[in-house]
Design a protein around this motif. Structure first.
Motif, PDB file in Angstrom:
ATOM      1  N   ASP A 195       1.035  -1.210   0.134  1.00 52.54           N
ATOM      2  CA  ASP A 195       0.086  -0.107  -0.062  1.00 52.54           C
ATOM      3  C   ASP A 195       0.989   1.156   0.048  1.00 52.54           C
ATOM      4  OD1 ASP A 195      -2.437  -1.103   0.068  1.00 52.54           O
ATOM      5  OD2 ASP A 195      -2.747  -1.127   2.245  1.00 52.54           O
ATOM      6  N   GLY A 196       1.863   1.168   0.868  1.00 53.13           N
ATOM      7  CA  GLY A 196       2.760   2.377   0.892  1.00 53.13           C
ATOM      8  C   GLY A 196       3.512   2.734  -0.423  1.00 53.13           C
ATOM      9  N   TRP A 197       4.066   1.708  -1.281  1.00 57.11           N
ATOM     10  CA  TRP A 197       4.346   1.691  -2.625  1.00 57.11           C
ATOM     11  C   TRP A 197       3.424   2.418  -3.359  1.00 57.11           C
ATOM     12  CZ3 TRP A 197       7.420  -3.472  -4.028  1.00 57.11           C
ATOM     13  CH2 TRP A 197       8.335  -3.782  -3.205  1.00 57.11           C
ATOM     14  N   PHE A 198       2.475   2.017  -3.334  1.00 57.19           N
ATOM     15  CA  PHE A 198       1.375   2.639  -4.354  1.00 57.19           C
ATOM     16  C   PHE A 198       1.070   3.789  -3.924  1.00 57.19           C
ATOM     17  CE2 PHE A 198      -2.826   3.393  -5.917  1.00 57.19           C
ATOM     18  CZ  PHE A 198      -2.928   2.840  -7.445  1.00 57.19           C
ATOM     19  N   ASP A 199       0.824   4.168  -2.707  1.00 56.65           N
ATOM     20  CA  ASP A 199       0.686   5.647  -2.145  1.00 56.65           C
ATOM     21  C   ASP A 199       1.775   6.478  -2.760  1.00 56.65           C
ATOM     22  OD1 ASP A 199      -1.743   4.884  -0.997  1.00 56.65           O
ATOM     23  OD2 ASP A 199      -0.760   4.733   0.879  1.00 56.65           O
ATOM     24  N   ARG A 200       3.017   5.761  -2.707  1.00 56.46           N
ATOM     25  CA  ARG A 200       4.265   6.712  -2.958  1.00 56.46           C
ATOM     26  C   ARG A 200       4.247   6.983  -4.365  1.00 56.46           C
ATOM     27  NH1 ARG A 200      10.481   6.067  -1.152  1.00 56.46           N
ATOM     28  NH2 ARG A 200      11.234   7.719  -2.121  1.00 56.46           N
ATOM     29  N   TRP A 201       4.258   5.796  -5.287  1.00 56.82           N
ATOM     30  CA  TRP A 201       4.505   6.072  -6.593  1.00 56.82           C
ATOM     31  C   TRP A 201       3.391   6.033  -7.565  1.00 56.82           C
ATOM     32  CZ3 TRP A 201       9.473   7.347  -7.275  1.00 56.82           C
ATOM     33  CH2 TRP A 201      10.241   7.113  -6.108  1.00 56.82           C
ATOM     34  N   GLY A 202       1.985   5.760  -7.144  1.00 52.68           N
ATOM     35  CA  GLY A 202       1.022   5.700  -7.964  1.00 52.68           C
ATOM     36  C   GLY A 202       1.038   4.484  -8.883  1.00 52.68           C
ATOM     37  N   PRO A 203       0.087   4.667  -9.845  1.00 51.35           N
ATOM     38  CA  PRO A 203      -0.161   3.718 -10.787  1.00 51.35           C
ATOM     39  C   PRO A 203       1.135   2.932 -11.630  1.00 51.35           C
ATOM     40  CG  PRO A 203      -1.760   5.242 -11.232  1.00 51.35           C
ATOM     41  CD  PRO A 203      -0.791   5.941 -10.116  1.00 51.35           C
ATOM     42  N   VAL A 204       2.101   3.806 -11.811  1.00 48.60           N
ATOM     43  CA  VAL A 204       3.425   3.435 -12.355  1.00 48.60           C
ATOM     44  C   VAL A 204       3.972   2.010 -11.794  1.00 48.60           C
ATOM     45  CG1 VAL A 204       4.934   4.567 -10.969  1.00 48.60           C
ATOM     46  CG2 VAL A 204       5.375   4.025 -13.529  1.00 48.60           C
ATOM     47  N   VAL A 205       3.558   1.821 -10.419  1.00 49.50           N
ATOM     48  CA  VAL A 205       4.199   0.678  -9.855  1.00 49.50           C
ATOM     49  C   VAL A 205       3.465  -0.686 -10.345  1.00 49.50           C
ATOM     50  CG1 VAL A 205       5.249   1.840  -7.705  1.00 49.50           C
ATOM     51  CG2 VAL A 205       2.845   1.021  -7.613  1.00 49.50           C
ATOM     52  N   VAL A 206       2.273  -0.504 -10.729  1.00 49.14           N
ATOM     53  CA  VAL A 206       1.628  -1.719 -11.161  1.00 49.14           C
ATOM     54  C   VAL A 206       2.327  -2.577 -12.404  1.00 49.14           C
ATOM     55  CG1 VAL A 206      -0.256  -2.667 -12.505  1.00 49.14           C
ATOM     56  CG2 VAL A 206      -0.794  -0.855 -10.582  1.00 49.14           C
ATOM     57  N   PRO A 207       2.863  -1.672 -13.483  1.00 48.57           N
ATOM     58  CA  PRO A 207       3.631  -2.513 -14.397  1.00 48.57           C
ATOM     59  C   PRO A 207       5.141  -2.970 -14.059  1.00 48.57           C
ATOM     60  CG  PRO A 207       3.526  -0.428 -14.911  1.00 48.57           C
ATOM     61  CD  PRO A 207       2.397  -0.513 -14.091  1.00 48.57           C
ATOM     62  N   VAL A 208       5.818  -2.081 -13.170  1.00 49.16           N
ATOM     63  CA  VAL A 208       7.120  -2.267 -12.565  1.00 49.16           C
ATOM     64  C   VAL A 208       7.054  -3.621 -11.748  1.00 49.16           C
ATOM     65  CG1 VAL A 208       8.529  -1.274 -11.036  1.00 49.16           C
ATOM     66  CG2 VAL A 208       7.618   0.129 -12.802  1.00 49.16           C
TER      67      VAL A 208
END
Length: 163
Positions: free
Chosen positions: A99-112
């Protein structure tokens, strides 16, 4: 096992592979690590570049369907609902981290995250909990899965070529 060989040689082989990838994408495939499915499929089903491309295509479509199902469940059911389910094998602590990763980086973390070992699909639930747009999620999920599966296929084919 003759039964497994017969199934793999049948017209149902790619349909079964699609089902395996749907389960993998939904994070329900506990009997085999996701990193081994495309290499195994290439070894068992692939005999030409067209078949390799078909395997990768089936992997991307299946995993994306599975991830979208889990994403939708997270979006509709919520965090507590998922944490209560026995089949959902992510601890609350790990979910907090993602959750913290998503909050910090947003949607770009999905493909990464879908492109990396050990984090595949882990941002699916945070994306759903954040109520990310469905189409955006599907596109980014598929992009990351395509990247991951192409890398695995290239490594597998490179190793086969070296033998």
């Amino acid at each position: 096992m003759p039964v497994v060989r017969d199934i793999l040689n049948s017209e149902y082989a790619f349909l079964i592979l699609l089902g395996v990838f749907v389960l993998e994408g939904a994070m329900l495939m506990y009997v085999m690590p996701s990193e081994g499915i495309v290499p195994a499929a290439i070894l068992l089903l692939g005999e030409s570049p067209v078949e390799y491309a078909l395997i990768i295509g089936v992997a991307v479509v299946g995993a994306t369907i599975g991830q979208f199902a889990l994403f939708s469940l997270a979006k509709r059911g919520g965090r507590e609902y998922l944490l209560e389910k026995r089949w959902f094998r992510i601890s609350e602590e790990k979910l907090d981290r993602f959750d913290g990763w998503f909050d910090r980086w947003g949607p770009v973390v999905v493909p990464v995250s879908n492109s990396l070992l050990f984090t595949r699909g882990m941002l699916t639930v945070p994306a759903g909990l954040a109520e990310m747009d469905d189409r955006e999620f599907v596109a980014l999920s598929a992009l990351g899965t395509l990247s991951f599966e192409c890398i695995l296929a290239a490594i597998t084919l490179g190793l086969l070529g070296a033998l």
